[in-house]
Design an enzyme around this catalytic site. Sequence first.
Site, short mmCIF file in Angstrom:
data_model
loop_
_atom_site.label_atom_id
_atom_site.label_comp_id
_atom_site.label_asym_id
_atom_site.label_seq_id
_atom_site.Cartn_x
_atom_site.Cartn_y
_atom_site.Cartn_z
N ILE A 171 60.70 27.83 -53.19
CA ILE A 171 59.29 27.96 -53.57
C ILE A 171 59.00 29.43 -53.89
O ILE A 171 59.39 30.33 -53.15
CB ILE A 171 58.36 27.48 -52.43
CG1 ILE A 171 58.73 26.05 -52.01
CG2 ILE A 171 56.91 27.58 -52.86
CD1 ILE A 171 58.62 25.01 -53.11
N SER A 208 47.37 32.41 -43.96
CA SER A 208 46.73 33.52 -44.67
C SER A 208 47.35 33.85 -46.03
O SER A 208 46.76 34.58 -46.82
CB SER A 208 46.75 34.79 -43.80
OG SER A 208 48.09 35.20 -43.58
N ARG A 209 48.53 33.31 -46.30
CA ARG A 209 49.18 33.62 -47.58
C ARG A 209 50.23 32.56 -47.90
O ARG A 209 50.57 31.73 -47.07
CB ARG A 209 49.83 35.00 -47.54
CG ARG A 209 50.82 35.19 -46.42
CD ARG A 209 51.36 36.61 -46.36
NE ARG A 209 52.20 36.82 -45.20
CZ ARG A 209 52.88 37.94 -44.99
NH1 ARG A 209 52.80 38.94 -45.85
NH2 ARG A 209 53.63 38.08 -43.91
N LYS A 242 64.61 24.93 -38.26
CA LYS A 242 64.04 23.98 -39.21
C LYS A 242 64.64 22.58 -39.04
O LYS A 242 63.94 21.57 -39.21
CB LYS A 242 64.23 24.48 -40.64
CG LYS A 242 63.39 25.72 -40.97
CD LYS A 242 61.90 25.44 -40.81
CE LYS A 242 61.04 26.60 -41.26
NZ LYS A 242 59.59 26.32 -41.15
N GLY A 284 49.71 30.05 -39.71
CA GLY A 284 50.25 30.88 -40.79
C GLY A 284 49.56 30.58 -42.11
O GLY A 284 50.20 30.41 -43.14
N TYR A 286 67.40 30.39 -38.45
CA TYR A 286 66.31 29.74 -39.20
C TYR A 286 66.62 28.28 -39.49
O TYR A 286 65.77 27.41 -39.30
CB TYR A 286 66.08 30.51 -40.50
CG TYR A 286 64.95 29.99 -41.36
CD1 TYR A 286 63.62 30.28 -41.05
CD2 TYR A 286 65.22 29.23 -42.50
CE1 TYR A 286 62.59 29.82 -41.86
CE2 TYR A 286 64.19 28.78 -43.31
CZ TYR A 286 62.88 29.06 -42.98
OH TYR A 286 61.86 28.60 -43.78
N SER A 324 62.31 22.75 -44.00
CA SER A 324 62.93 23.40 -45.16
C SER A 324 64.16 22.62 -45.59
O SER A 324 64.83 21.99 -44.76
CB SER A 324 63.33 24.83 -44.81
OG SER A 324 64.11 25.41 -45.83
N ASN A 347 52.87 25.45 -40.00
CA ASN A 347 53.44 26.18 -41.14
C ASN A 347 53.98 27.56 -40.76
O ASN A 347 54.88 28.06 -41.41
CB ASN A 347 52.37 26.33 -42.23
CG ASN A 347 52.81 27.24 -43.34
OD1 ASN A 347 53.68 26.90 -44.14
ND2 ASN A 347 52.22 28.44 -43.41
#
Length: 247
Positions: free
Chosen positions: A188, A14-15, A159, A12, A155, A142, A90
């Site tokens: 973030i 790319s951004r 995590k 992950g 989620y 997280s 990530n």
Amino acid sequence: MGELVKTALITGGSRGIGKAIALRLARMGYQIFLTYVSKPELAEEVCTEINANGGQAKSFALDIGDWDQVVNFFKEKIKGQVFLEVLVNNAGMTQDGLLIRMNKEQWEKVIQVNLTGSFVCLQQAAKIMIKQRYGRIINITSVTGQAGNPGQANYTSAKAGMIGLTRTAALELASRNITVNAVAPGFITTDMTAGLPEDLQNEYLKKIPLKRFGTAEDIAEAVAFLASKEASYITGQVLNVNGGMYM
């Protein structure tokens, strides 16, 4: 065959946080391999930026939620091709909803990508690193995996599971000079969080003692430290990068 190039693999990448990690590790001298699921143009932009600054980077389409695809990726692109020094788990996804309304697909998809995907990447990297007798594995978890978060049962469970995975892998791999740690970001500023309503953002801000949201670069610096030689005596730990926020 000549000496293999020391490489950092960021899933992950790319951004957002993944991109910041890729750029930071590139400045440490690693060849960067980054994966993406969609928008190959964004991944290519990251590679172009790294290459333009004298680094080396390649991008690969990879769905970490597909076990067999991950195994084949490591077999074809990593094993014997590079010296895999760093893995950063990530990549992830969200499909939010209150637990009493969450359906089977929402639960299983998020667990499959965020937790199972991280496991199989770690497993395949570990097999290579064991033979090298060196490696750094860093899982991006997280603050919600530690404190919970309404509407994110899937989620937060994934995590939290990554923290357990980190500690168990650290115990199993320590004898091979492989450290396994996690970084737990707080709130973030990314494309994902930027879309939250302003009143909700203000509520989060009230819970942060440092009175600001974190940046992707804040997380990248923590990852860079855990990847470094200076962190060689740190393993099985969760580094909280959250401005002092605990929900």
